[in-house]
Design a protein around this motif. Structure first.
Motif, PDB file in Angstrom:
ATOM      1  N   TYR A  94       0.964 -13.899 -34.513  1.00  0.00           N
ATOM      2  CA  TYR A  94      -0.075 -13.225 -35.273  1.00  0.00           C
ATOM      3  C   TYR A  94      -1.254 -14.158 -35.500  1.00  0.00           C
ATOM      4  N   PHE A  95      -2.466 -13.598 -35.389  1.00  0.00           N
ATOM      5  CA  PHE A  95      -3.691 -14.360 -35.580  1.00  0.00           C
ATOM      6  C   PHE A  95      -4.647 -13.556 -36.453  1.00  0.00           C
ATOM      7  N   LYS A  96      -5.451 -14.253 -37.233  1.00  0.00           N
ATOM      8  CA  LYS A  96      -6.446 -13.600 -38.102  1.00  0.00           C
ATOM      9  C   LYS A  96      -7.854 -13.742 -37.549  1.00  0.00           C
ATOM     10  N   ASN A  97      -8.117 -14.823 -36.825  1.00  0.00           N
ATOM     11  CA  ASN A  97      -9.478 -15.112 -36.377  1.00  0.00           C
ATOM     12  C   ASN A  97      -9.593 -15.008 -34.862  1.00  0.00           C
ATOM     13  N   ARG A  98     -10.730 -14.457 -34.438  1.00  0.00           N
ATOM     14  CA  ARG A  98     -11.039 -14.335 -33.015  1.00  0.00           C
ATOM     15  C   ARG A  98     -12.497 -14.716 -32.826  1.00  0.00           C
ATOM     16  N   ARG A  99     -12.734 -15.684 -31.942  1.00  0.00           N
ATOM     17  CA  ARG A  99     -14.095 -16.120 -31.644  1.00  0.00           C
ATOM     18  C   ARG A  99     -14.323 -15.956 -30.150  1.00  0.00           C
ATOM     19  N   GLU A 100     -15.404 -15.286 -29.796  1.00  0.00           N
ATOM     20  CA  GLU A 100     -15.722 -15.033 -28.393  1.00  0.00           C
ATOM     21  C   GLU A 100     -17.055 -15.680 -28.056  1.00  0.00           C
ATOM     22  N   SER A 101     -17.101 -16.381 -26.930  1.00  0.00           N
ATOM     23  CA  SER A 101     -18.324 -17.049 -26.484  1.00  0.00           C
ATOM     24  C   SER A 101     -18.598 -16.694 -25.034  1.00  0.00           C
ATOM     25  N   ASN A 102     -19.888 -16.569 -24.709  1.00  0.00           N
ATOM     26  CA  ASN A 102     -20.292 -16.377 -23.319  1.00  0.00           C
ATOM     27  C   ASN A 102     -20.381 -17.738 -22.650  1.00  0.00           C
ATOM     28  N   ILE A 103     -19.985 -17.795 -21.384  1.00  0.00           N
ATOM     29  CA  ILE A 103     -20.082 -19.014 -20.599  1.00  0.00           C
ATOM     30  C   ILE A 103     -21.258 -18.838 -19.644  1.00  0.00           C
ATOM     31  N   TYR A 104     -22.183 -19.811 -19.639  1.00  0.00           N
ATOM     32  CA  TYR A 104     -23.349 -19.717 -18.754  1.00  0.00           C
ATOM     33  C   TYR A 104     -23.785 -21.112 -18.325  1.00  0.00           C
ATOM     34  N   LEU A 105     -24.631 -21.174 -17.318  1.00  0.00           N
ATOM     35  CA  LEU A 105     -25.194 -22.438 -16.851  1.00  0.00           C
ATOM     36  C   LEU A 105     -26.633 -22.538 -17.318  1.00  0.00           C
ATOM     37  N   ASP A 106     -27.000 -23.698 -17.886  1.00  0.00           N
ATOM     38  CA  ASP A 106     -28.394 -23.888 -18.298  1.00  0.00           C
ATOM     39  C   ASP A 106     -29.234 -24.246 -17.067  1.00  0.00           C
ATOM     40  N   SER A 107     -30.522 -24.509 -17.280  1.00  0.00           N
ATOM     41  CA  SER A 107     -31.426 -24.757 -16.148  1.00  0.00           C
ATOM     42  C   SER A 107     -31.107 -26.058 -15.416  1.00  0.00           C
ATOM     43  N   LYS A 160      12.340  -9.215 -11.875  1.00  0.00           N
ATOM     44  CA  LYS A 160      11.570 -10.376 -11.425  1.00  0.00           C
ATOM     45  C   LYS A 160      11.308 -11.358 -12.563  1.00  0.00           C
ATOM     46  N   ASN A 161      11.594 -10.948 -13.788  1.00  0.00           N
ATOM     47  CA  ASN A 161      11.448 -11.795 -14.972  1.00  0.00           C
ATOM     48  C   ASN A 161      10.013 -12.289 -15.156  1.00  0.00           C
ATOM     49  N   THR A 162       9.044 -11.436 -14.889  1.00  0.00           N
ATOM     50  CA  THR A 162       7.641 -11.767 -15.060  1.00  0.00           C
ATOM     51  C   THR A 162       7.295 -11.745 -16.543  1.00  0.00           C
ATOM     52  N   GLN A 163       6.606 -12.795 -17.017  1.00  0.00           N
ATOM     53  CA  GLN A 163       6.176 -12.848 -18.414  1.00  0.00           C
ATOM     54  C   GLN A 163       5.016 -11.874 -18.608  1.00  0.00           C
ATOM     55  N   LEU A 164       5.099 -11.055 -19.640  1.00  0.00           N
ATOM     56  CA  LEU A 164       4.048 -10.098 -19.996  1.00  0.00           C
ATOM     57  C   LEU A 164       3.618 -10.359 -21.423  1.00  0.00           C
ATOM     58  N   PHE A 165       2.366 -10.047 -21.738  1.00  0.00           N
ATOM     59  CA  PHE A 165       1.984 -10.015 -23.145  1.00  0.00           C
ATOM     60  C   PHE A 165       1.027  -8.867 -23.395  1.00  0.00           C
ATOM     61  N   THR A 166       1.160  -8.308 -24.572  1.00  0.00           N
ATOM     62  CA  THR A 166       0.307  -7.212 -25.024  1.00  0.00           C
ATOM     63  C   THR A 166      -0.438  -7.680 -26.254  1.00  0.00           C
ATOM     64  N   VAL A 167      -1.729  -7.355 -26.335  1.00  0.00           N
ATOM     65  CA  VAL A 167      -2.544  -7.723 -27.485  1.00  0.00           C
ATOM     66  C   VAL A 167      -2.805  -6.470 -28.306  1.00  0.00           C
ATOM     67  N   TYR A 168      -2.537  -6.578 -29.597  1.00  0.00           N
ATOM     68  CA  TYR A 168      -2.796  -5.489 -30.541  1.00  0.00           C
ATOM     69  C   TYR A 168      -3.853  -5.937 -31.539  1.00  0.00           C
ATOM     70  N   ARG A 169      -4.795  -5.058 -31.819  1.00  0.00           N
ATOM     71  CA  ARG A 169      -5.828  -5.308 -32.826  1.00  0.00           C
ATOM     72  C   ARG A 169      -5.632  -4.276 -33.922  1.00  0.00           C
ATOM     73  N   ASN A 170      -5.280  -4.748 -35.120  1.00  0.00           N
ATOM     74  CA  ASN A 170      -4.974  -3.865 -36.252  1.00  0.00           C
ATOM     75  C   ASN A 170      -3.959  -2.794 -35.859  1.00  0.00           C
ATOM     76  N   GLY A 171      -2.939  -3.196 -35.088  1.00  0.00           N
ATOM     77  CA  GLY A 171      -1.860  -2.288 -34.713  1.00  0.00           C
ATOM     78  C   GLY A 171      -2.131  -1.401 -33.520  1.00  0.00           C
ATOM     79  N   VAL A 172      -3.336  -1.469 -32.937  1.00  0.00           N
ATOM     80  CA  VAL A 172      -3.689  -0.640 -31.783  1.00  0.00           C
ATOM     81  C   VAL A 172      -3.731  -1.527 -30.535  1.00  0.00           C
ATOM     82  N   GLU A 173      -3.082  -1.065 -29.464  1.00  0.00           N
ATOM     83  CA  GLU A 173      -3.043  -1.854 -28.234  1.00  0.00           C
ATOM     84  C   GLU A 173      -4.439  -2.005 -27.647  1.00  0.00           C
ATOM     85  N   VAL A 174      -4.825  -3.252 -27.366  1.00  0.00           N
ATOM     86  CA  VAL A 174      -6.117  -3.546 -26.763  1.00  0.00           C
ATOM     87  C   VAL A 174      -5.970  -3.669 -25.249  1.00  0.00           C
ATOM     88  N   TYR A 175      -5.017  -4.483 -24.800  1.00  0.00           N
ATOM     89  CA  TYR A 175      -4.720  -4.620 -23.381  1.00  0.00           C
ATOM     90  C   TYR A 175      -3.391  -5.332 -23.215  1.00  0.00           C
TER      91      TYR A 175
END
Length: 131
Positions: A21-34, A61-76
Motif C-alpha cells: 500500500y502507498f499513499k503518495n504518487r509523483r509523476e514526472s515527464n522525462i525529456y532532453l534539454d537543448s 509458467k509462474n509469471t509474476q503479475l501485479f495489479t494497481v488499484y487506485r482507491n479500490g478501483v483497478e487502474v492497470y
C-alpha cells in the motif's frame, strides 16, 4: 474433503500473493534539454490510496503479475517479461524488472526497493514513484 481443498487453496493464494500500500504518487515527464541532457519535470504529485497486488499466473509458467488499484478501483495490470536482478539507485538497493503494461501495450521498467517501501516505474516518457 471440501474443507481440506478450501484450506489448501486459501494457503496457496496467501503464499503466492502480496499486497503493498502507498499513499503518495509523483509523476514526472522525462525529456532532453537543448544540450541533450536528460531532465525530469514533475507533472503530478498526489496523495491517494494505491495498492499493488502481486501474484503469479495460473497458466503454469509462474509469471509474476501485479495489479494497481487506485482507491479500490483497478487502474492497470502488468506481467513480468524479464528480471534484471538488483541495482543500486541513490545508495539503496532495488530489484529491477521489465514488465508489460496490459493497459497501454508498452513495456516498463519497474524498480522495487528491498522492503517495497518505494516503487519506481519508468517508461519512455514518464517516471512514476510510489512511496
Amino acid at each position: 474433503m471440501k474443507k481440506i481443498v478450501f484450506l489448501l487453496s486459501l494457503i496457496t493464494n496467501i503464499a503466492l500473493s502480496q499486497n503493498f500500500y502507498f499513499k503518495n504518487r509523483r509523476e514526472s515527464n522525462i525529456y532532453l534539454d537543448s544540450y541533450g541532457n536528460k531532465k525530469y519535470k514533475e507533472v503530478k504529485n498526489e496523495t491517494i490510496n494505491y495498492r499493488f497486488y502481486f501474484e503469479f499466473s495460473a497458466d503454469g509458467k509462474n509469471t509474476q503479475l501485479f495489479t494497481v488499484y487506485r482507491n479500490g478501483v483497478e487502474v492497470y495490470w502488468a506481467a513480468e517479461l524479464n528480471n534484471y536482478g538488483l541495482k543500486e539507485i541513490g545508495n539503496k538497493i532495488f530489484k529491477s524488472t521489465l514488465y508489460y503494461n496490459m493497459k497501454t501495450d508498452n513495456s516498463m521498467n519497474v524498480f522495487f526497493s528491498e522492503n517495497y517501501s518505494q516503487i519506481f516505474i519508468v517508461t519512455k516518457e514518464t517516471l512514476t514513484e510510489y512511496y
